[in-house]
Design an enzyme around this catalytic site. Structure first.
Site, PDB file in Angstrom:
ATOM      1  N   CYS A  61      -5.308 -22.777   7.509  1.00  0.00           N
ATOM      2  CA  CYS A  61      -4.855 -21.758   7.539  1.00  0.00           C
ATOM      3  C   CYS A  61      -4.286 -22.024   6.175  1.00  0.00           C
ATOM      4  O   CYS A  61      -3.309 -21.099   5.666  1.00  0.00           O
ATOM      5  CB  CYS A  61      -3.843 -21.949   8.891  1.00  0.00           C
ATOM      6  SG  CYS A  61      -3.482 -23.537   9.426  1.00  0.00           S
ATOM      7  N   GLU A  71       1.118 -18.516  15.595  1.00  0.00           N
ATOM      8  CA  GLU A  71       0.893 -19.082  13.685  1.00  0.00           C
ATOM      9  C   GLU A  71      -0.262 -18.417  12.911  1.00  0.00           C
ATOM     10  O   GLU A  71      -1.541 -18.433  13.774  1.00  0.00           O
ATOM     11  CB  GLU A  71      -0.008 -20.698  14.155  1.00  0.00           C
ATOM     12  CG  GLU A  71       0.581 -21.248  11.582  1.00  0.00           C
ATOM     13  CD  GLU A  71      -0.398 -20.977  11.816  1.00  0.00           C
ATOM     14  OE1 GLU A  71      -1.766 -20.899  11.185  1.00  0.00           O
ATOM     15  OE2 GLU A  71      -1.194 -22.385  11.897  1.00  0.00           O
TER      16      GLU A  71
END
Lengths: 497, 497
Positions: free
Chosen positions: B264, B227
């Site tokens: 994120c 990720e």
């Protein structure tokens, strides 16, 4: 005349232009198009089988059956589209009491990845080629497909693509949803194309690994689903060898020589007791009829690979042609210790009708060797019904190193069903969490998207409360708000629609 | 004193030795162990939050909440294990009339991949670290986990690992099911270890891509779930800007500066009408309180990245510190054409509280620019309830380029639920078909295995007709033999147990 194959850039660009419309089409519309492609292929059966026969030497009965399987696969995925569970719809209603903080409404489903490149396989000119399993599952998922034709059956690929493209167009599919390209460089160019989103490949370990690394080294890496090499080990227990030695020998030779050994599930490796039915296998293999291979390039690679295996230390040639350069069945043998000592070389696939017999003294030594094998598509165990606990470790090892384990059956013959698994740890595949045959093959070409608090009138149909797709978006799992607050247990209420 | 971290070879070898027992344990046994780990972490909350506070500067309220979320995640996967649908059991009964030839009995489920390496993240010292989401989902799947500690919170990682390992052991998990290693080289060595079967990573695009390529270049490539970067674009329609400009400015600045921008899902990119609430954003951002970043290495990277973005042609500095080397919020602006002309550089993530405002004249020009963006974890749209058809293309483009789309909400704050999707096309992740948050995260660590005609007494429990795991292997889909033969429709009979 080549009216079908295109420049790779044009093909991927056309696929990308068709992607949104095809992904957004109702599953029933895609199902209709897949059925139309199946009908069209069957309507041209005589011509297609003749073309395939001329290019592959596989013979009319096998090719007719393979075309039938190919049409069946297309219809099978059409049926899966009408069932709708592939969408994996999950709806979480808003929950102000969710343990980690108020939860917004979330609606998630799986949608198409985008343009997919499929590399046609040499050994299945229909079932793993232009309109084969990878194509069917990717089209079903809503992905446009560009097929890189296998050079072993170029004319067949062009004709198949022409039939499929026209059938899809007549059924209302957007232009560009099906494309064909030719040549190694075109395949690599398409694989590197920035608009490509995934690729699928069935073929050799060397070729597949090279392509997998191109996919991984792109500025934007993409999923690469490669089905590569497998020697499909078979273990025969001493009890089974005693009880059914001749029957096992017959079954083994039949599976080993089927289609000149040109199946990814060919049982190249047989573990048998030293006093097992080896002589019977030798006798039967010597009597097996010769069958032509797919082409000279395949027989040359087969002869080479066989020679390499035969040159390993302590290897005995049990069946070997007088003319070293001839194709045809071969049988080698070594003992378990020798095999275990050079497992990397001895367990390498040699595509064709070559068997390596590994003889063992004690069955309890075999499980550890199986556990050290490279990943396999299948493993098989031949035992007797009363055998039980003593096979537990062996069963575990076989299942850990392969995607499908068979009891008293032979690995060739891959059925297209719901529970089929055609995959396995590397080098059987480059993607061990997936299958390339069976209903679940569609999952390779889908990615999840969640819509948070999105207005109903802008949601994809299967995520709306009124579910306009109905049965084609069945099995929706809906989580209602909880009634108690954390840290109690989780009294969530689920409904399935 | 370091009693927990191990040599990478020892850690992976110990994990491999534990793999079969852990994979074969009943889901309820693994659930019990996950619950025990959650309890143990909560019991040491005061000590752990203090340790984390000293190493990360994230503050007690945030860290307390994050620890609670971490315990919740472990229990959430325990609950998923007790529900059992993750096994995806499919049973095809033998069918002599199957269209492509007699079908053998096939029983398929998903089982653990094997030892998994998890790279701890800097910004979630609990929730994406030693006992975080990747670890919880991999342990739930039945995979032993080796965590590579993030150097930003080493002491916390050691203490967490110690607590988790002891809790798992007390709950009956085999030794080796949880391991900790430290240092960049140890991480690379473990990633290259032949017994490792998958890896998961949360962090920068550069670091993640380097590790992904190591995983792909192994002699045996393995799945790598990274990720990586995302700028989480937000689009504000002219209608929304007119109706709720001040409210949108407030929400945007709140999300942009939350946790010093170290999420994120931080909304680094805002598309707004040229006459939108930019002045209000500037005013609020100037007033936002300064917050320390995770460490000097993070602020240095942030200051560098901000400088690079600010140096792009035609970029205006709307909020910029007098001291160029200071961290703290920044706001840049450019117009849509400028952005579209240099999209690769302008859409690069700068981890921290930096916003880039892209002003547009006509909303209909935005969709094409969105379609050209790199893949994102999230995209958001702020509109008015009556807006509809004119947002269809924009909705499609947002959903195509991200894993989660939000309407009138802000992307920070990722809920752990059934329908959550935390993933997206590259570079948001290296595996667009997966999620790293929510129930479906477990799927990353499972691979299917099919048992063909296997004797009942040697089958894994969830595949037996008597289903001894009961509710922990629920939702089994069983296909009975067909009643009619091909080419009729498919009157298959399914039951779900």
């Amino acid at each position: 005349m080549n009216t079908v194959a295109r420049d790779p850039d044009l093909a991927v660009t056309a696929a990308a232009a068709a992607a949104r419309e095809w992904a957004g089409a109702a599953p029933t519309a895609r199902a209709h198009a897949l059925d139309a492609a199946a009908d069209a292929l069957e309507a041209e059966q005589a011509e297609l089988v003749a073309l395939a026969g001329a290019e592959t030497h596989l013979g009319t009965p096998r090719l007719t059956g393979e075309l039938k399987r190919t049409a069946f696969q297309l219809r099978f995925f059409a049926k899966e589209l009408r069932a709708g569970t592939f969408l994996d719809v999950r709806i979480d209603r808003a929950d102000p009491q969710w343990p980690t903080g108020p939860r917004s409404e979330l609606r998630r489903y799986r949608t198409a990845l985008g343009p997919v490149l499929v590399f046609g396989a040499s050994n299945f000119p229909f079932a793993f080629s232009v309109a084969g399993g990878d194509t069917a599952s990717a089209l079903a998922a809503g992905c446009p497909v560009i097929v890189k034709a296998h050079p072993g059956h170029l004319e067949l690929s062009r004709r198949t693509a022409d039939i499929v493209q026209k059938a899809l167009a007549r059924a209302g599919a957007p232009e560009g949803v099906s494309g064909l390209i030719e040549g190694e460089q075109a395949g690599v160019d398409a694989l590197r194309h920035p608009l490509l989103r995934a690729a699928a490949f069935t073929g050799s370990e060397r070729g597949g690994l090279a392509l997998a690394r191109i996919a991984a080294d792109r500025p934007e890496p993409i999923p690469f689903y490669g089905e590569l090499g497998s020697v499909n080990p078979v273990v025969v227990t001493p009890e089974a060898a005693r009880a059914r030695g001749a029957e096992i020998a017959e079954g083994y030779v039949g599976s080993l020589t089927l289609g000149a050994g040109q199946f990814c599930t060919n049982p190249g490796l047989l573990f048998t007791p030293a006093d097992g039915p080896v002589d019977e296998i030798v006798r039967r293999l010597r009597a097996a009829p010769a069958a032509p291979m797919l082409g000279d390039w395949i027989s040359a690679a087969y002869v080479d690979g066989a020679r390499r295996l035969a040159s390993l230390p302590s290897t005995r040639k049990l069946v070997w042609p007088d003319d070293e350069a001839a194709a045809g069945p071969r049988l080698l043998a070594m003992d378990l210790d020798t095999f275990a000592g050079d497992i990397g070389a001895a367990a390498t696939e040699c595509f064709g009708p070559l068997g390596l017999v590994v003889t063992y003294d004690r069955l309890e030594d075999v499980a550890a060797v199986i556990a050290s094998l490279p990943g396999q598509l299948t493993t098989s165990l031949h035992g007797e019904p009363h055998e039980g606990g003593e096979l537990t470790d062996l069963t575990a090892a076989l299942a850990e190193r392969s995607g499908r384990v068979l009891w008293n059956e032979w690995p060739t013959g891959v059925s297209v069903t719901h529970a089929m698994q055609h995959g396995g740890p590397f080098p059987a595949t480059t993607a061990p969490t997936t299958t390339s045959v069976g209903t679940a093959a569609i999952e390779r070409f889908l990615r999840p998207v969640a819509y948070q608090s999105w207005p109903p009138h802008l949601l994809p149909p299967p995520l709306r409360d009124d579910n306009p797709w109905g049965g084609a978006a069945a099995g929706r799992r809906i989580a209602e708000p909880r009634r108690l607050s954390w840290p109690g247990r989780f009294p969530e209420i689920f409904t399935v629609q």
